[in-house]
Design an enzyme around this catalytic site. Structure first.
Site, PDB file in Angstrom:
ATOM      1  N   ARG A 187      41.195  12.104  30.895  1.00  0.00           N
ATOM      2  CA  ARG A 187      42.037  12.502  29.753  1.00  0.00           C
ATOM      3  C   ARG A 187      43.128  11.464  29.447  1.00  0.00           C
ATOM      4  O   ARG A 187      44.241  11.794  29.065  1.00  0.00           O
ATOM      5  CB  ARG A 187      42.692  13.877  29.987  1.00  0.00           C
ATOM      6  CG  ARG A 187      41.702  14.994  30.185  1.00  0.00           C
ATOM      7  CD  ARG A 187      40.811  15.231  28.965  1.00  0.00           C
ATOM      8  NE  ARG A 187      39.739  16.164  29.295  1.00  0.00           N
ATOM      9  CZ  ARG A 187      38.522  15.787  29.727  1.00  0.00           C
ATOM     10  NH1 ARG A 187      38.188  14.503  29.839  1.00  0.00           N
ATOM     11  NH2 ARG A 187      37.609  16.687  30.006  1.00  0.00           N
ATOM     12  N   SER A 237      40.534  23.868  27.091  1.00  0.00           N
ATOM     13  CA  SER A 237      41.192  23.998  28.396  1.00  0.00           C
ATOM     14  C   SER A 237      42.662  23.636  28.226  1.00  0.00           C
ATOM     15  O   SER A 237      42.978  22.528  27.796  1.00  0.00           O
ATOM     16  CB  SER A 237      40.568  23.053  29.417  1.00  0.00           C
ATOM     17  OG  SER A 237      39.247  23.430  29.647  1.00  0.00           O
ATOM     18  N   GLU A 307      46.967  19.894  29.446  1.00  0.00           N
ATOM     19  CA  GLU A 307      46.135  18.897  28.759  1.00  0.00           C
ATOM     20  C   GLU A 307      46.507  18.944  27.263  1.00  0.00           C
ATOM     21  O   GLU A 307      46.524  17.931  26.574  1.00  0.00           O
ATOM     22  CB  GLU A 307      44.660  19.273  28.947  1.00  0.00           C
ATOM     23  CG  GLU A 307      43.711  18.377  28.174  1.00  0.00           C
ATOM     24  CD  GLU A 307      42.247  18.677  28.485  1.00  0.00           C
ATOM     25  OE1 GLU A 307      41.926  19.084  29.619  1.00  0.00           O
ATOM     26  OE2 GLU A 307      41.429  18.496  27.582  1.00  0.00           O
TER      27      GLU A 307
HETATM   28  P1  FAD Z   1      44.128  16.087  17.788  1.00  0.00           P
HETATM   29  O1  FAD Z   1      44.254  17.362  18.534  1.00  0.00           O
HETATM   30  O2  FAD Z   1      44.368  16.106  16.327  1.00  0.00           O
HETATM   31  O3  FAD Z   1      45.072  14.994  18.463  1.00  0.00           O
HETATM   32  C1  FAD Z   1      45.055  14.774  19.867  1.00  0.00           C
HETATM   33  C2  FAD Z   1      45.883  13.511  20.158  1.00  0.00           C
HETATM   34  O4  FAD Z   1      45.217  12.384  19.609  1.00  0.00           O
HETATM   35  C3  FAD Z   1      47.267  13.526  19.508  1.00  0.00           C
HETATM   36  O5  FAD Z   1      48.156  12.819  20.367  1.00  0.00           O
HETATM   37  C4  FAD Z   1      47.070  12.755  18.214  1.00  0.00           C
HETATM   38  O6  FAD Z   1      48.271  12.135  17.775  1.00  0.00           O
HETATM   39  C5  FAD Z   1      46.083  11.699  18.672  1.00  0.00           C
HETATM   40  N1  FAD Z   1      45.214  11.191  17.623  1.00  0.00           N
HETATM   41  C6  FAD Z   1      44.334  11.875  16.848  1.00  0.00           C
HETATM   42  N2  FAD Z   1      43.650  11.036  16.057  1.00  0.00           N
HETATM   43  C7  FAD Z   1      44.139   9.783  16.318  1.00  0.00           C
HETATM   44  C8  FAD Z   1      43.842   8.469  15.829  1.00  0.00           C
HETATM   45  N3  FAD Z   1      42.912   8.247  14.889  1.00  0.00           N
HETATM   46  N4  FAD Z   1      44.529   7.428  16.348  1.00  0.00           N
HETATM   47  C9  FAD Z   1      45.485   7.602  17.298  1.00  0.00           C
HETATM   48  N5  FAD Z   1      45.813   8.817  17.797  1.00  0.00           N
HETATM   49  C10 FAD Z   1      45.132   9.883  17.309  1.00  0.00           C
HETATM   50  N6  FAD Z   1      38.304  18.467  25.120  1.00  0.00           N
HETATM   51  C11 FAD Z   1      37.537  17.834  26.024  1.00  0.00           C
HETATM   52  O7  FAD Z   1      37.852  16.712  26.449  1.00  0.00           O
HETATM   53  N7  FAD Z   1      36.398  18.421  26.503  1.00  0.00           N
HETATM   54  C12 FAD Z   1      35.965  19.634  26.088  1.00  0.00           C
HETATM   55  O8  FAD Z   1      34.924  20.112  26.534  1.00  0.00           O
HETATM   56  C13 FAD Z   1      36.775  20.323  25.117  1.00  0.00           C
HETATM   57  N8  FAD Z   1      36.406  21.547  24.688  1.00  0.00           N
HETATM   58  C14 FAD Z   1      37.190  22.173  23.745  1.00  0.00           C
HETATM   59  C15 FAD Z   1      36.795  23.442  23.291  1.00  0.00           C
HETATM   60  C16 FAD Z   1      37.546  24.105  22.333  1.00  0.00           C
HETATM   61  C17 FAD Z   1      37.107  25.475  21.857  1.00  0.00           C
HETATM   62  C18 FAD Z   1      38.719  23.491  21.807  1.00  0.00           C
HETATM   63  C19 FAD Z   1      39.516  24.189  20.734  1.00  0.00           C
HETATM   64  C20 FAD Z   1      39.118  22.235  22.258  1.00  0.00           C
HETATM   65  C21 FAD Z   1      38.365  21.563  23.232  1.00  0.00           C
HETATM   66  N9  FAD Z   1      38.747  20.310  23.720  1.00  0.00           N
HETATM   67  C22 FAD Z   1      37.955  19.677  24.652  1.00  0.00           C
HETATM   68  C23 FAD Z   1      40.008  19.688  23.283  1.00  0.00           C
HETATM   69  C24 FAD Z   1      39.905  18.777  22.039  1.00  0.00           C
HETATM   70  O9  FAD Z   1      38.827  19.167  21.211  1.00  0.00           O
HETATM   71  C25 FAD Z   1      39.761  17.306  22.411  1.00  0.00           C
HETATM   72  O10 FAD Z   1      40.878  16.854  23.143  1.00  0.00           O
HETATM   73  C26 FAD Z   1      39.579  16.403  21.165  1.00  0.00           C
HETATM   74  O11 FAD Z   1      39.226  15.124  21.604  1.00  0.00           O
HETATM   75  C27 FAD Z   1      40.834  16.303  20.310  1.00  0.00           C
HETATM   76  O12 FAD Z   1      40.486  15.699  19.080  1.00  0.00           O
HETATM   77  P2  FAD Z   1      41.278  16.002  17.728  1.00  0.00           P
HETATM   78  O13 FAD Z   1      40.700  15.172  16.648  1.00  0.00           O
HETATM   79  O14 FAD Z   1      41.331  17.444  17.473  1.00  0.00           O
HETATM   80  O15 FAD Z   1      42.701  15.442  18.112  1.00  0.00           O
END
Ligand code: FAD
Length: 315
Positions: A187, A237, A307
């Site tokens: 992570r 998580s 996380e």
């Molecule tokens: P955001 O939540 O929008 O942002 C996360 C971080 O990334 C923030 O700090 C943001 O500023 C930064 N960010 C976003 N885009 C950029 C960019 N282009 N450049 C620089 N910084 C950026 N995660 C896992 O690892 N494994 C799993 O199995 C998993 N399962 C999930 C299941 C569910 C039901 C949910 C709701 C979430 C889950 N997650 C999981 C968590 C999440 O989906 C991941 O961490 C995902 O990678 C976040 O992506 P996002 O686009 O939503 O980022």
């Protein structure tokens, strides 16, 4: 930060009015479905536009380090406070999501913009009989967010499939880092300590058998449906896996299954998930997280770390 309406006028030079929103509720942009308004919310559609907006922000002394602006992908790993965000949210999403393919003899590269969802990339890989991305199909985020977090599941992680990442710094300078230079670990990536914005990623996959790829994706999707409370808003998580333990087991062993604060609850299906069970506020979720940490520490002596990323004012 100066008056938001003055700033909006300046940004309108680079972005059409209809993509610059004021007082936009963050609950509409996070999978937790909580969070108050952001002063300014901009849907960014291209690198060029992003560069122009950053230069306007720089001219106005607005910086990411000072928490004057924030980057959003799909908001699936974020808990935003009820007061919302003072400043600007730059949203890289479905309009910044091209996926191109470079096909070669044995392996193949997908060149994806940061706003592409992991589900769309997995679909493109499947359509082209490419294996290696099945693990990510059910993670509900964009590629940008997944790179920041080195998202992973079921023994897969972004580190295994990324060849290189094109980044922009907050001065608008563009550069490319190799997978090794991204310093991916659990992570974690260099973006956690640096103000870089993910623009584009080259993903390297192998040729595979289409039926096997489909079977793997179906199996993992079924596992998620069986084990995770997907019927409720959450951010996945809530806690990182502490070394040598599983957060969900520690929480369950501390007697917290189903434990709630206001509308927020420790999922009865999966104790590692805090869910928005019934119109929770961000404060409910925050207070529950604090309580879980405390009770797990008292019960097992283990410190668990979130996380989920908290943005805005909580205490
Ligand atoms: P955001 O939540 O929008 O942002 C996360 C971080 O990334 C923030 O700090 C943001 O500023 C930064 N960010 C976003 N885009 C950029 C960019 N282009 N450049 C620089 N910084 C950026 N995660 C896992 O690892 N494994 C799993 O199995 C998993 N399962 C999930 C299941 C569910 C039901 C949910 C709701 C979430 C889950 N997650 C999981 C968590 C999440 O989906 C991941 O961490 C995902 O990678 C976040 O992506 P996002 O686009 O939503 O980022």
């Amino acid at each position: 930060m100066e008056n938001k309406y003055n700033l909006v006028q300046k940004i309108e030079v680079a972005v059409p009015k209809d993509r610059i929103l004021t007082d936009e509720p963050m609950a509409d942009h996070t999978t937790f479905k909580v969070g108050g308004p952001a002063d300014i919310f901009i849907d960014i559609v291209s690198e060029d536009e992003l560069g122009k907006v950053l230069s306007i922000l720089n001219e106005n002394n607005i910086s990411k380090m000072n928490r004057d602006f924030y980057l959003f992908g799909n908001g699936s790993n974020l808990l935003i406070s009820d007061e919302g965000l003072r400043g600007i949210v730059l949203h890289l999403s479905k309009n910044f999501a091209d996926i191109d393919i470079k096909d070669e003899a044995t392996d193949c590269r997908l060149i994806c913009k940061a706003g592409a969802t992991l589900a769309a990339i997995a679909r493109k890989a499947y359509d082209n009989s490419l294996t290696g991305f099945e693990f990510a199909a059910g993670i509900p985020g964009t590629l940008g967010g997944a790179i920041v977090m080195n998202a992973g599941a079921y023994d897969g992680e972004m580190k295994q499939v990324v060849e290189s990442v094109k980044l922009m710094d907050t001065q608008g300078r563009i550069f490319v880092k190799s997978c090794d230079e991204m310093d991916f670990s659990y992570r974690h990536s260099i973006i956690k300590e640096n103000d870089f914005i993910v623009l584009e990623v080259v993903i390297r996959l192998k040729k595979g058998n289409k039926d096997d790829i489909k079977a793997k994706m179906d199996e993992l999707a079924q596992k998620r449906r069986d084990k995770q409370p997907l019927e409720y808003p959450s951010a996945g998580s809530t806690f990182k896996r502490p070394e040598g333990y599983f957060a969900a087991k520690l929480i369950q062993d501390a007697g917290l299954k189903g434990y709630s604060k206001g509308g927020a609850q420790v999922s009865e299906k999966h104790c590692g998930f805090v869910i928005n069970k019934d119109n929770a506020s961000a404060k409910d979720i925050y207070e529950l997280i604090k309580d879980i940490k405390l009770k797990v520490k008292q019960d097992s002596g283990v410190d668990i770390e979130t996380e989920v990323i908290l943005l805005g004012k909580f205490d």
